[in-house]
Design a protein around this motif. Structure first.
Motif, PDB file in Angstrom:
ATOM      1  N   ILE A 163       0.811   4.324   8.390  1.00  0.00           N
ATOM      2  CA  ILE A 163       2.267   4.263   8.587  1.00  0.00           C
ATOM      3  C   ILE A 163       2.961   4.075   7.229  1.00  0.00           C
ATOM      4  N   ALA A 164       2.403   3.129   6.435  1.00  0.00           N
ATOM      5  CA  ALA A 164       3.018   2.805   5.146  1.00  0.00           C
ATOM      6  C   ALA A 164       2.989   4.009   4.214  1.00  0.00           C
ATOM      7  N   GLY A 165       1.978   4.884   4.377  1.00  0.00           N
ATOM      8  CA  GLY A 165       1.829   6.024   3.474  1.00  0.00           C
ATOM      9  C   GLY A 165       2.578   7.264   3.928  1.00  0.00           C
ATOM     10  N   LEU A 166       3.183   7.194   5.125  1.00  0.00           N
ATOM     11  CA  LEU A 166       3.808   8.407   5.664  1.00  0.00           C
ATOM     12  C   LEU A 166       4.945   8.915   4.784  1.00  0.00           C
ATOM     13  N   ILE A 167       5.779   7.986   4.297  1.00  0.00           N
ATOM     14  CA  ILE A 167       6.918   8.404   3.472  1.00  0.00           C
ATOM     15  C   ILE A 167       6.430   9.025   2.161  1.00  0.00           C
ATOM     16  N   PRO A 168       5.565   8.333   1.402  1.00  0.00           N
ATOM     17  CA  PRO A 168       5.066   8.955   0.173  1.00  0.00           C
ATOM     18  C   PRO A 168       4.380  10.293   0.426  1.00  0.00           C
ATOM     19  N   ASP A 184      -0.963  20.362   4.531  1.00  0.00           N
ATOM     20  CA  ASP A 184      -2.263  20.009   3.932  1.00  0.00           C
ATOM     21  C   ASP A 184      -2.094  18.968   2.838  1.00  0.00           C
ATOM     22  N   ILE A 185      -0.987  19.085   2.108  1.00  0.00           N
ATOM     23  CA  ILE A 185      -0.725  18.112   1.036  1.00  0.00           C
ATOM     24  C   ILE A 185      -0.506  16.734   1.648  1.00  0.00           C
ATOM     25  N   ALA A 186       0.306  16.701   2.736  1.00  0.00           N
ATOM     26  CA  ALA A 186       0.534  15.429   3.418  1.00  0.00           C
ATOM     27  C   ALA A 186      -0.797  14.862   3.878  1.00  0.00           C
ATOM     28  N   ARG A 187      -1.657  15.770   4.322  1.00  0.00           N
ATOM     29  CA  ARG A 187      -2.958  15.352   4.831  1.00  0.00           C
ATOM     30  C   ARG A 187      -3.801  14.684   3.750  1.00  0.00           C
ATOM     31  N   ILE A 229       0.837  -1.201   0.000  1.00  0.00           N
ATOM     32  CA  ILE A 229       0.000   0.000   0.000  1.00  0.00           C
ATOM     33  C   ILE A 229       0.870   1.249   0.000  1.00  0.00           C
ATOM     34  N   GLY A 230       2.019   1.169   0.671  1.00  0.00           N
ATOM     35  CA  GLY A 230       2.961   2.285   0.638  1.00  0.00           C
ATOM     36  C   GLY A 230       3.417   2.569  -0.783  1.00  0.00           C
ATOM     37  N   ILE A 231       3.712   1.492  -1.528  1.00  0.00           N
ATOM     38  CA  ILE A 231       4.167   1.660  -2.916  1.00  0.00           C
ATOM     39  C   ILE A 231       3.052   2.262  -3.766  1.00  0.00           C
ATOM     40  N   ILE A 232       1.843   1.758  -3.557  1.00  0.00           N
ATOM     41  CA  ILE A 232       0.724   2.256  -4.366  1.00  0.00           C
ATOM     42  C   ILE A 232       0.445   3.725  -4.041  1.00  0.00           C
TER      43      ILE A 232
END
Ligand code: ADP
Ligand code: MG
Length: 767
Positions: A746-751, A680-683, A653-656
C-alpha cells in the motif's frame, strides 16, 4: 517497410516553441544501413525516438508496413518496441545491477519467451557479439566497447526487423569503434539499421545510404527510396507483459546491490511487527497456560451445586439498572425532586434458588462413577454432639465451629489429598477423624470449642486421639412438655452424658491435608463416617420432635416463638428432619470427565422450567474464562499501540520506495525502450515493496520469536509455574508476514505509480 510522412515534433518550453522535426518525409528499405548525419540539435535523436515509438509525433504519420500508426494505442507502441525495434544508445543504457546475460534477456521476458528459449537465444547473440566468456559479469566490469556489444546483443535478442542506434561509437575509442561498426554492418545485411552519427567518415565508410538533417528537415539523402505506398498489411504483435515473478527477480537483484540499506529498512519496518508479534505471543502463551491450568490443576476443582447459585448467564444478560425517575414526557426529574420512589431490588434475575430434591439426587446417582472421585453432599443438620471437656464439664458442640462434616466416600481420593499422621481412617459410624492443615495447625476456634487452652503453643497427638463424643438422637435428647407444648433438652448435660444414651464416637486418627491438595475438599476439623449421618437422619425424620415440628409450621416447638415459613424450613433442616442438601460438590477425575459431568447435569435441566432448573457452578471455568477475557482485552489495547509503529514504518517504506524510484529512473527508461508497459514498471516497484514487506515481516516474526526465549527465561525465574509465558501462535507468523507485505505494498503504490508515469525519453536521459 517504414515510412515517415510529414513527421513534425515540437517541444514547448514555457512560451518558447522548439521545432525538433519539421515535416520529415523519408522511406526506408527492409534491408539497408542508413546513417543519419547532422549537427547537434538538428533532430537526429528525436527522429530515432519517433521511429522507435519511444516518443509521439505531433503531426504527419509513421507508416509501418504501410499501416498508419496515427491511432496506435499505448499497448501497440509497447509491443512494437518490443518485437520490431532494437535500440542501441551512445551510453549503452545497461541495467547495472544485473548480469550481462540478464540484461540481454530482459526484452525477451517482456515478450513472454520461456526460460530455456531466452537463455538459448541470449547465449546465441552474446556469442555473435563475441562476449560468450563474459555472460556472468556485471556491466561495470566490462570495457566501453564490451558494454556496447552487450547493448547490441540486447537489441538483437528479440530478432527485430529494425535496429536503431544513437551514436553507438560516440564514447568509444577509434579502434574499438571500427569493430563495433563492422558488427553493425554485418547486422545490417538482413535488417534495417538506422544509425545516428555526427562522424561523416564513419557514415561514408560503412553505410549504404546517408541522410543529412538540419534544423529538423532532411537536407540531403544519398540514396532515396522512392516508392508508391506499400499495400497496407495486417500488423499484429504479441502483447508484451512482464510476469510478476520476473519483476520480483529484477527487484531482488536490485535490492541485493544495496543489502545494507534494504536490511536497515526491513529492520525499521519490522519493529511494529515485533511489537504485535510479542503481544500476540504473550496473550497466546498466557491463554495456553490458563488452559493447561484448567486441564490439570483446576480440572479436579469441584463442580459445585449450592442452594443459592449465582446465575452467570443471567448476570451477563441483565440489562443496565433502571435510570432516574422520569416524568410523563420522559424527561428526567432528577435532581429537582421532592418525592420518594419505591423500588424493588432485582436480585432474582442473577440469583437462582436451586431446589435440590430426590429426583435430582437420583439423577446424580445415575452419573457414571468413572467421571468423579467423589460426590460430597453437605447438609445443614446440626447434630447433637456432646463432649466432655478437659475440665470435666460436658457441652453440646457447635458442629459448625469444628467443621463437623462427613468424610470423603472414596478412600483413594482421600489418600491422594491427605496423609494419616497417627491412627487410622474411620471404618464405621462410631469413628471420627481429626483433620489438620498442611502445617499441622488447627484453628483456635476449634480448640476453644473443644475446651482446650487457646494459649497453649502445641498439643501432643494423644490429647486429641481417642477422645470420645456422644451423638445423641433427637428422641433421646428432647422431651415433650405438654404444659408448655414445647420440647426441652436435658438440664444437666454432665449427668445426661454419664447415662451414655448417645452413640459413642471416638477420634481414631489424625490426618493432614497434603500441600498440593485440591482446595475446597475437606477442610480441617472433625470428620465423621457417612453411616453416622444415615443413622441420624433416618431417626430424625421419624422422631417425635420432628413430626411435631412438621405439624407446626408457624411456631417453633423448641422455643414456642412464632416463625416464618423460611425459619420453619431451616429449623427442619437443622434438626435433620428435612435432609435436603445445602450443597453438593462433585470432584471430576479429569478435564474430559468434567465435560461429561457437565453434560449430565445439563441434561437434567433440559425440559425443566426456569425455576425447576438446578444451576451448578464450575468455578475453574469461570476463573479461566474471566482471565482469558482480561488477557484478550489487554492484548487488543497493546496491539493497537504497536500498530501505530506499523503505520509509521509503512510510511517510511513508502518514502524509501520513492527514493528507489528516483534512483532507478534510468532503468525505467531502459525497460520502456525494450517494450515494458507502464503497468510493468509499476509491477517492478510493487515487487520491490513486496520483497521489503516480506523481509520486514519475516524479520519481525523471527526477532519476536527469538525474544520469547529470554522473556520466558526471565519470567520463568520470577514466577515458578510460568515457564512458557510467550508462545508465538503459528497463524500469527503467516498473518503478520501477510500484513507486513500488504502494508508496504500500500505504502509503495504512490511511488510505483509515479514511476510508471515517467516519460521514457526523459528517463533515459537521466545519468
Ligand atoms: P540531436 O540528437 O540531433 O542533437 P535532438 O533530436 O536531441 O538533436 O534535439 C532536437 C531539438 O529539439 C534540439 O533543439 C533540442 O534542444 C530539442 N529537444 C529535444 N528534446 C527536447 C525536450 N525533451 N524538451 C525540449 N526540447 C527538446
Ligand atoms: Mg542526439
Amino acid at each position: 517497410m517504414l515510412q515517415l510522412k510529414g513527421i513534425t515534433k515540437r517541444y514547448e518550453i514555457g512560451s518558447f516553441k522548439q521545432t525538433a522535426l519539421d515535416g520529415v518525409d523519408l522511406a526506408f528499405r527492409s534491408q539497408e544501413f542508413v546513417c543519419i548525419l547532422g549537427p547537434s540539435g538538428s533532430g537526429k535523436t528525436t527522429m530515432l525516438n519517433m521511429i522507435g515509438g519511444l516518443d509521439r509525433y505531433d503531426a504527419g504519420d509513421l507508416l509501418i508496413s504501410g499501416k498508419s500508426t496515427r491511432h496506435f494505442k499505448a499497448s501497440q507502441w509497447d509491443s512494437y518496441r518490443n518485437h520490431a525495434i532494437g535500440f542501441v544508445f551512445q551510453n549503452y543504457n545497461l541495467i547495472t545491477h544485473t548480469s550481462v546475460l540478464a540484461n540481454v534477456e530482459v526484452g525477451m521476458t517482456l515478450s513472454g519467451l520461456s526460460v530455456e528459449k531466452r537463455r538459448e537465444r541470449a547465449l546465441e547473440v552474446l556469442e555473435r557479439v563475441g562476449l560468450i566468456d563474459h555472460v556472468d559479469k556485471k556491466p561495470n566490469q566490462l570495457s566501453g566497447g564490451q558494454m556496447q556489444r552487450v547493448a547490441i546483443a540486447r537489441a538483437l535478442a528479440n530478432d527485430p526487423d529494425i535496429i536503431l542506434a544513437d551514436e553507438p561509437t560516440g564514447a568509444i575509442d577509434s579502434e574499438t569503434s571500427r569493430q563495433i561498426m563492422t558488427l553493425i554492418q554485418e547486422i545490417a545485411k538482413d535488417k534495417l539499421v538506422v544509425m545516428v552519427t555526427h562522424d561523416e567518415q564513419i557514415a561514408k565508410t560503412y553505410a549504404n545510404r546517408v541522410v543529412t538533417l538540419r534544423d529538423g528537415q532532411v537536407l540531403h539523402d544519398s540514396n532515396p527510396y522512392v516508392t508508391e505506398v506499400d499495400a497496407p498489411q495486417k500488423l499484429s504483435f504479441k502483447k508484451t507483459s512482464m510476469a510478476f515473478w520476473q519483476a520480483l527477480q529484477l527487484s531482488f537483484s536490485n535490492l541485493k546491490t544495496k543489502k545494507f540499506r534494504t536490511l536497515i529498512t526491513a529492520f525499521a519496518g519490522s519493529i511494529g511487527i515485533i511489537g504485535v508479534a510479542l503481544v500476540l505471543s504473550l496473550a497466546n502463551g498466557l491463554n495456553q497456560e490458563i488452559d493447561r491450568l484448567e486441564m490439570t490443576t483446576l480440572s479436579e476443582f469441584p463442580i459445585q451445586i449450592d442452594s443459592i447459585a449465582f446465575d452467570v448467564a443471567a448476570a451477563r444478560q441483565a440489562g443496565p439498572p433502571t435510570g432516574p425517575p422520569t416524568d410523563a414526557d420522559g424527561l428526567e426529574r432528577f435532581p429537582d425532586v421532592r418525592q420518594i420512589f419505591p423500588f424493588q431490588r432485582q436480585i432474582s434475575s442473577v440469583q437462582h434458588i436451586n431446589i435440590i430434591e430426590d429426583d435430582y439426587l437420583d439423577h446424580l446417582a445415575a452419573l457414571d462413577p468413572v467421571y468423579y472421585h467423589d460426590i460430597m453432599i453437605r447438609r445443614s443438620v446440626n447434630m447433637n454432639i456432646l463432649h466432655r471437656r478437659p475440665n470435666d464439664q460436658v457441652s453440646r458442640i457447635n458442629t459448625g465451629a469444628v467443621n463437623f462434616e462427613p468424610l470423603l466416600g472414596n478412600p483413594e481420593f482421600f489418600a491422594d489429598n491427605y496423609d494419616i499422621l497417627e491412627g487410622r481412617h474411620p471404618e464405621n459410624h462410631q469413628e471420627l477423624l481429626l483433620v489438620v492443615d498442611a502445617f499441622n495447625r488447627l484453628n483456635i476456634r476449634m480448640i476453644t470449642e473443644l475446651g482446650f487452652d487457646p494459649n497453649a503453643l502445641e498439643f501432643d497427638f494423644d490429647v486429641f486421639l481417642n477422645r470420645s463424643f456422644q451423638a445423641v438422637l433427637l428422641d433421646d435428647f428432647y422431651t415433650y412438655n405438654p404444659e408448655t407444648d414445647r420440647f426441652f433438652q436435658p438440664s444437666n448435660l454432665t449427668e445426661f452424658y454419664a447415662e451414655q444414651r448417645g452413640i459413642e464416637l471416638t477420634i481414631v486418627g489424625i490426618a493432614r491435608i497434603q500441600d498440593g491438595a485440591i482446595s475446597n475438599v475437606l477442610s480441617q476439623g472433625i470428620k465423621y463416617h457417612p453411616d453416622l449421618a444415615e443413622i441420624y437422619l433416618e431417626h430424625a425424620a421419624a422422631s417425635e420432635i420432628g413430626q411435631a415440628q412438621i405439624a407446626s409450621p408457624e411456631r417453633s416447638v423448641l422455643t414456642g416463638n412464632q416463625i416464618t415459613p423460611q425459619t420453619h424450613q431451616s429449623l427442619l433442616r437443622t434438626l435433620g428432619v428435612d435432609s435436603t442438601p445445602s450443597s453438593i460438590a462433585i470432584y471430576p477425575v479429569s478435564f474430559e470427565a468434567k465435560e461429561a459431568i457437565r453434560n449430565h447435569l445439563d441434561a437434567y435441566n433440559e425440559d425443566r422450567s426456569e425455576s425447576e432448573r438446578i444451576i451448578y457452578t464450575d468455578l475453574a471455568a469461570i476463573v479461566t474464562e474471566l482471565t482469558s477475557d482480561v488477557i484478550n482485552g489487554i492484548s487488543y489495547v497493546l496491539i493497537a499501540f504497536s500498530s501505530i509503529s506499523l503505520i509509521v514504518s509503512s510510511i517510511m517504506i513508502g518514502i524509501i520506495t520513492y527514493v528507489s524510484v528516483l534512483e532507478r529512473t534510468k532503468e525505467i527508461g531502459i525497460l520502456r525502450s525494450l517494450g515494458a508497459r507502464k503497468r510493468d514498471i509499476a509491477r517492478v516497484f510493487n515487487a520491490e515493496t513486496t520483497i521489503i514487506g516480506f523481509v520486514s515481516g519475516a524479520l519481525g516474526v523471527l526477532i519476536a520469536f527469538l525474544l520469547t526465549f529470554p522473556i520466558n527465561a526471565i519470567i520463568g525465574n520470577l514466577v515458578d509455574q510460568l515457564d512458557r509465558l510467550a508462545v508465538m501462535p503459528i497463524q500469527a507468523v503467516f498473518a503478520l508476514i501477510a500484513i507486513s507485505i500488504f502494508l508496504t505494498l500500500i505504502a509503495g503504490l504512490i511511488p510505483s505509480s509515479i514511476a510508471s508515469r515517467k516519460d521514457p525519453v526523459a528517463a533515459l536521459r537521466v545519468d
